[in-house]
Every structure is written in structure tokens, then in C-alpha cells.
Design a protein around this motif. Structure first.
Motif, PDB file in Angstrom:
ATOM      1  N   GLU A   1      27.572  54.000  36.125  1.00 37.89           N
ATOM      2  CA  GLU A   1      27.493  52.388  35.684  1.00 37.89           C
ATOM      3  C   GLU A   1      28.427  51.965  35.174  1.00 37.89           C
ATOM      4  O   GLU A   1      28.381  50.660  33.693  1.00 37.89           O
ATOM      5  CB  GLU A   1      26.097  52.014  35.181  1.00 37.89           C
ATOM      6  CG  GLU A   1      25.106  52.550  36.498  1.00 37.89           C
ATOM      7  CD  GLU A   1      23.609  52.055  36.046  1.00 37.89           C
ATOM      8  OE1 GLU A   1      23.422  52.168  34.992  1.00 37.89           O
ATOM      9  OE2 GLU A   1      22.594  51.360  36.789  1.00 37.89           O
ATOM     10  N   ALA A   2      29.720  52.657  34.925  1.00 43.93           N
ATOM     11  CA  ALA A   2      30.754  52.179  33.815  1.00 43.93           C
ATOM     12  C   ALA A   2      31.748  51.091  34.160  1.00 43.93           C
ATOM     13  O   ALA A   2      31.548  50.822  35.137  1.00 43.93           O
ATOM     14  CB  ALA A   2      31.773  53.446  34.363  1.00 43.93           C
ATOM     15  N   THR A   3      31.957  49.839  33.056  1.00 48.50           N
ATOM     16  CA  THR A   3      31.774  48.604  32.912  1.00 48.50           C
ATOM     17  C   THR A   3      33.853  48.998  33.142  1.00 48.50           C
ATOM     18  O   THR A   3      33.958  48.876  32.384  1.00 48.50           O
ATOM     19  CB  THR A   3      32.255  48.114  31.697  1.00 48.50           C
ATOM     20  OG1 THR A   3      30.321  47.937  32.233  1.00 48.50           O
ATOM     21  CG2 THR A   3      32.157  46.432  32.256  1.00 48.50           C
ATOM     22  N   VAL A   4      34.547  48.711  33.853  1.00 51.01           N
ATOM     23  CA  VAL A   4      35.767  49.782  34.319  1.00 51.01           C
ATOM     24  C   VAL A   4      36.986  48.548  35.162  1.00 51.01           C
ATOM     25  O   VAL A   4      35.648  47.937  36.540  1.00 51.01           O
ATOM     26  CB  VAL A   4      36.437  50.975  34.762  1.00 51.01           C
ATOM     27  CG1 VAL A   4      35.478  51.952  33.667  1.00 51.01           C
ATOM     28  CG2 VAL A   4      35.470  50.368  36.095  1.00 51.01           C
ATOM     29  N   GLU A   5      37.504  47.861  34.525  1.00 56.62           N
ATOM     30  CA  GLU A   5      38.477  47.475  36.615  1.00 56.62           C
ATOM     31  C   GLU A   5      38.551  48.217  37.277  1.00 56.62           C
ATOM     32  O   GLU A   5      39.738  49.398  37.334  1.00 56.62           O
ATOM     33  CB  GLU A   5      40.168  46.623  35.917  1.00 56.62           C
ATOM     34  CG  GLU A   5      39.681  45.516  35.292  1.00 56.62           C
ATOM     35  CD  GLU A   5      39.326  44.376  35.298  1.00 56.62           C
ATOM     36  OE1 GLU A   5      39.090  44.745  36.706  1.00 56.62           O
ATOM     37  OE2 GLU A   5      38.615  43.577  34.610  1.00 56.62           O
ATOM     38  N   ILE A   6      38.839  48.315  38.867  1.00 53.75           N
ATOM     39  CA  ILE A   6      38.654  48.852  39.577  1.00 53.75           C
ATOM     40  C   ILE A   6      40.376  48.226  40.597  1.00 53.75           C
ATOM     41  O   ILE A   6      40.117  46.832  41.015  1.00 53.75           O
ATOM     42  CB  ILE A   6      37.558  49.281  41.126  1.00 53.75           C
ATOM     43  CG1 ILE A   6      36.571  49.614  40.250  1.00 53.75           C
ATOM     44  CG2 ILE A   6      37.829  50.395  42.391  1.00 53.75           C
ATOM     45  CD1 ILE A   6      35.374  50.145  41.315  1.00 53.75           C
ATOM     46  N   LEU A   7      41.144  49.343  40.498  1.00 52.85           N
ATOM     47  CA  LEU A   7      42.314  48.610  41.300  1.00 52.85           C
ATOM     48  C   LEU A   7      42.819  49.054  42.428  1.00 52.85           C
ATOM     49  O   LEU A   7      43.574  48.320  43.285  1.00 52.85           O
ATOM     50  CB  LEU A   7      43.729  49.185  40.204  1.00 52.85           C
ATOM     51  CG  LEU A   7      43.177  48.960  38.119  1.00 52.85           C
ATOM     52  CD1 LEU A   7      44.761  48.887  37.300  1.00 52.85           C
ATOM     53  CD2 LEU A   7      43.234  47.515  37.949  1.00 52.85           C
TER      54      LEU A   7
ATOM     55  N   LEU B   1      26.074  56.415  49.568  1.00 51.63           N
ATOM     56  CA  LEU B   1      27.191  56.239  49.063  1.00 51.63           C
ATOM     57  C   LEU B   1      28.748  56.574  49.987  1.00 51.63           C
ATOM     58  O   LEU B   1      28.345  57.845  50.688  1.00 51.63           O
ATOM     59  CB  LEU B   1      27.346  55.669  47.906  1.00 51.63           C
ATOM     60  CG  LEU B   1      29.095  55.410  47.389  1.00 51.63           C
ATOM     61  CD1 LEU B   1      28.951  54.140  47.099  1.00 51.63           C
ATOM     62  CD2 LEU B   1      28.910  55.848  45.783  1.00 51.63           C
ATOM     63  N   GLU B   2      29.594  55.573  50.324  1.00 52.13           N
ATOM     64  CA  GLU B   2      31.165  56.265  50.254  1.00 52.13           C
ATOM     65  C   GLU B   2      32.059  55.841  49.680  1.00 52.13           C
ATOM     66  O   GLU B   2      31.794  54.847  48.754  1.00 52.13           O
ATOM     67  CB  GLU B   2      31.531  55.998  52.152  1.00 52.13           C
ATOM     68  CG  GLU B   2      30.559  55.423  53.431  1.00 52.13           C
ATOM     69  CD  GLU B   2      31.475  55.365  54.747  1.00 52.13           C
ATOM     70  OE1 GLU B   2      32.692  55.244  54.509  1.00 52.13           O
ATOM     71  OE2 GLU B   2      30.444  55.766  55.493  1.00 52.13           O
ATOM     72  N   SER B   3      32.629  57.477  49.464  1.00 51.33           N
ATOM     73  CA  SER B   3      33.390  57.486  48.226  1.00 51.33           C
ATOM     74  C   SER B   3      34.568  57.498  48.118  1.00 51.33           C
ATOM     75  O   SER B   3      34.406  58.805  49.180  1.00 51.33           O
ATOM     76  CB  SER B   3      32.515  58.485  46.877  1.00 51.33           C
ATOM     77  OG  SER B   3      33.188  59.058  46.133  1.00 51.33           O
ATOM     78  N   SER B   4      35.146  57.784  47.544  1.00 58.28           N
ATOM     79  CA  SER B   4      36.860  58.056  47.653  1.00 58.28           C
ATOM     80  C   SER B   4      37.592  58.211  46.007  1.00 58.28           C
ATOM     81  O   SER B   4      36.464  57.498  45.307  1.00 58.28           O
ATOM     82  CB  SER B   4      37.349  58.068  48.589  1.00 58.28           C
ATOM     83  OG  SER B   4      38.148  55.653  47.932  1.00 58.28           O
ATOM     84  N   VAL B   5      38.463  58.489  45.646  1.00 56.53           N
ATOM     85  CA  VAL B   5      39.563  58.570  44.558  1.00 56.53           C
ATOM     86  C   VAL B   5      39.925  56.702  44.401  1.00 56.53           C
ATOM     87  O   VAL B   5      39.858  56.624  45.375  1.00 56.53           O
ATOM     88  CB  VAL B   5      39.769  59.588  44.381  1.00 56.53           C
ATOM     89  CG1 VAL B   5      40.949  59.622  42.833  1.00 56.53           C
ATOM     90  CG2 VAL B   5      39.397  60.208  44.102  1.00 56.53           C
ATOM     91  N   HIS B   6      39.384  56.913  43.093  1.00 57.18           N
ATOM     92  CA  HIS B   6      39.978  54.910  42.545  1.00 57.18           C
ATOM     93  C   HIS B   6      40.863  55.231  41.776  1.00 57.18           C
ATOM     94  O   HIS B   6      40.516  56.116  41.044  1.00 57.18           O
ATOM     95  CB  HIS B   6      38.409  54.259  42.770  1.00 57.18           C
ATOM     96  CG  HIS B   6      38.170  54.046  44.001  1.00 57.18           C
ATOM     97  ND1 HIS B   6      37.470  54.748  44.619  1.00 57.18           N
ATOM     98  CD2 HIS B   6      37.995  52.372  44.729  1.00 57.18           C
ATOM     99  CE1 HIS B   6      37.121  53.979  46.209  1.00 57.18           C
ATOM    100  NE2 HIS B   6      37.085  52.959  46.340  1.00 57.18           N
ATOM    101  N   LEU B   7      41.785  53.812  41.360  1.00 52.66           N
ATOM    102  CA  LEU B   7      42.746  54.228  40.523  1.00 52.66           C
ATOM    103  C   LEU B   7      41.407  52.800  39.671  1.00 52.66           C
ATOM    104  O   LEU B   7      42.080  51.378  39.741  1.00 52.66           O
ATOM    105  CB  LEU B   7      43.823  53.261  40.490  1.00 52.66           C
ATOM    106  CG  LEU B   7      45.140  53.400  39.842  1.00 52.66           C
ATOM    107  CD1 LEU B   7      45.150  54.409  38.438  1.00 52.66           C
ATOM    108  CD2 LEU B   7      46.065  52.265  39.811  1.00 52.66           C
ATOM    109  N   ILE B   8      41.561  53.358  38.387  1.00 53.96           N
ATOM    110  CA  ILE B   8      40.400  52.324  37.302  1.00 53.96           C
ATOM    111  C   ILE B   8      41.714  51.792  35.591  1.00 53.96           C
ATOM    112  O   ILE B   8      41.579  52.709  35.647  1.00 53.96           O
ATOM    113  CB  ILE B   8      39.469  52.361  37.022  1.00 53.96           C
ATOM    114  CG1 ILE B   8      38.955  53.956  35.876  1.00 53.96           C
ATOM    115  CG2 ILE B   8      38.467  53.332  38.422  1.00 53.96           C
ATOM    116  CD1 ILE B   8      38.101  54.057  36.124  1.00 53.96           C
ATOM    117  N   ALA B   9      40.786  51.470  35.555  1.00 57.26           N
ATOM    118  CA  ALA B   9      41.622  50.637  34.067  1.00 57.26           C
ATOM    119  C   ALA B   9      40.589  50.212  33.545  1.00 57.26           C
ATOM    120  O   ALA B   9      39.562  49.654  33.361  1.00 57.26           O
ATOM    121  CB  ALA B   9      42.369  49.631  34.015  1.00 57.26           C
TER     122      ALA B   9
END
Length: 286
Positions: free
Chosen positions: A78-84, A178-186
Motif C-alpha cells: 500500500e505504498a504511496t508512490v507515483e506509478i510512471l 491481480l495481474e502484475s508486472s514490473v512498474h517504474l515508480i517515483a
């Protein structure tokens, strides 16, 4: 202004993450020795290697400005991040599964009070809460597949990419959570204060992703068959045409073509009269 990017230190998504950065022009100075911190060829960008499961929290807390990790881990923490960006690798599914001999074949068969073993307690709890089914969740740190067979649980939720491991352990999928993959986050604060550099990194990474599965096809053709060539070239925005100065009546044509279409396109162009055909790999599309 330095940007610190958190990457998985090991596992199936570690090498693709390092390779993606390299293709984006942000290669590691020492890609062989995997240390905790690594310098890149950009003096303003460094890399830290850590567990994929810790990356969402490190980015959310500001220990790293950016990171690459699975959407399942981001949602679980439940991380508060920007998903880029969705980086389109490390694809998997978090699924609900039951033993093959179980009476549970679909979600409607799950009884109130069933016990579910998982490494993803938050996602699992949220899923069953949304479904309106009260269950007891048992958190495990590994070997989830064995839980139903030793009396620990009735069902499990687990991450799978092909379903092979489930079948090997005589488990059947009941539902996809949930369907997942690697994401770039900030980190949200970094995204505001270091936006220009983060945008540069995102642009480089996206350029690599956009170039995947595409080739640049170039050729010389006579002007009189140019219309036929244009119709045969499925370019992104249509082919580009330029004059060949050394040959009167001849033009050079190039276009970006999907890799799976190259064989048919090249043979179609040859029949029309194209010559000097080149098929060139593309590293990035910006």
C-alpha cells in the motif's frame, strides 16, 4: 541534484531491470559486481540494489527517488508512490487456488470462515472483503503451496506466471486477484522537486519500450512506383521519402515496421520493385 534508483538485487526481474536502464542510456559503470550501490554513466544518477519487496517502501519513504518493482508488491505494501510506467516484463498473476480434489471450483464455492494461506495478506484481505466473504488469513513467508495439504489452510493465494507450479503441486486456480508486472515508480516529493531529471529517465525508458518489436526498413525505389510502396508500408505515421541525389528518378523510403510484419513487407516491396532494402534494429523511439 542526484536521483537514486532502487533495483531488485536478485531474482527473475533483476537482470531485465539493469538491461532496461542500460538500453535507455543509463548503464552501470560496473555491471558485473552487484554491490549495494552502483554508479552510472550519468553523474546525477545512481543505483541501489535491494529486495524487490522492499522497493515500494524505500521509494515511498524517500530512501530512493525511483524504483522498479512488481505491481503486486506495490499494492501489497500500500505504498504511496507515483506509478510512471508499466515496463512490460515480469508478468504474473496473484491467484486464488485450491487443491484439485477440493470441492472449491469457483469463488462461489468458498465458504464463510475458510482459511487462506498467503504471502500477500493485505491484497488477499482486500479481495475477500470486496467479495463479501469473511475468511481467516494465515500469513506465510514461503512454501505457500503446501499449506492446504498439511492442514494449515483450505485455500491459498499465490503469485504465478504460467500456472505450472500450481499444477505440479496439485492445485487449481479458482480466481485471479491481480495481474502484475514490473512498474517504474517515483517518490511523490522527488517527483515534484526533481521532476525534470525524473522525466528524462522516464523518457529514456519509455523510448526503449516503444522500440521493442520494431524494425526500421529502408530502401530505394523508382518514383513511378512510390504510391504502391506507400500502400505496402505500414509505418507508424506513414513512410518517410527523400531524394537520392546520385540517381535521378530514385527516392529513398524508410518506415518503422512491427518485427512480425517484416518478412511479408520486405517480400511485398521486392515484388513492387524496391531494391537496396535494409532492415535495421531500433534501440529507442523518442
Amino acid at each position: 541534484m542526484e536521483i537514486k534508483i532502487a533495483l531488485p538485487s536478485k531474482g527473475r526481474i533483476s537482470d531485465p531491470a539493469v538491461e532496461l536502464l542500460s538500453k535507455a542510456g543509463i548503464g552501470l559503470k560496473d555491471a558485473v559486481n552487484r554491490r549495494l550501490f552502483a554508479e552510472t554513466y550519468d553523474d546525477q544518477i545512481s543505483v541501489m540494489f535491494t529486495r524487490a519487496a522492499d522497493i515500494p517502501e524505500f521509494v515511498a519513504d524517500g530512501a530512493a527517488d525511483m524504483g522498479m518493482t512488481g505491481l503486486d508488491l506495490i499494492e501489497e505494501k500500500e505504498a504511496t508512490v507515483e506509478i510512471l510506467e508499466d515496463l512490460n516484463f515480469g508478468r504474473s498473476k496473484l491467484v486464488l487456488a485450491a487443491p484439485e480434489e477440493s470441492d472449491i471450483k469457483e469463488l462461489g464455492d468458498v465458504k464463510d470462515g475458510s482459511i487462506v494461506a498467503t504471502e500477500f495478506p493485505h491484497l488477499t484481505e482486500r479481495y475477500f472483503k470486496n467479495q463479501g466473504i469473511p475468511v481467516k488469513i494465515v500469513e506465510l513467508s514461503g512454501s505457500t503451496e503446501i499449506a492446504p495439504f498439511i492442514g494449515v489452510s483450505d485455500l491459498i493465494t499465490d503469485l504465478t506466471s504460467t500456472g505450472t507450479t500450481l499444477k505440479m503441486n496439485h492445485l487449481q486456480m479458482v480466481d485471479t486477484i491481480l495481474e502484475s508486472s514490473v512498474h517504474l515508480i517515483a517518490n511523490p516529493d522527488s517527483y515534484q522537486s526533481k521532476r525534470e531529471k525524473i522525466d528524462e529517465i522516464q523518457t529514456g525508458v519509455k523510448g526503449v519500450l516503444d522500440a521493442e518489436g520494431k524494425k526500421l526498413v529502408m530502401m530505394n525505389v523508382d518514383k513511378e512506383v512510390l504510391d504502391e510502396v506507400k500502400n505496402a508500408m505500414p509505418g507508424m505515421t506513414g513512410p518517410t521519402v527523400s531524394q537520392v541525389l546520385s540517381k535521378k528518378g530514385v527516392v529513398a523510403v524508410h518506415a518503422v515496421v512491427n518485427e512480425q510484419e517484416v518478412f511479408q513487407v520486405v517480400n511485398r516491396l521486392k515484388r513492387i520493385g524496391a531494391r537496396d532494402i535494409l532492415v535495421v534494429p531500433i534501440e529507442r523511439i523518442i
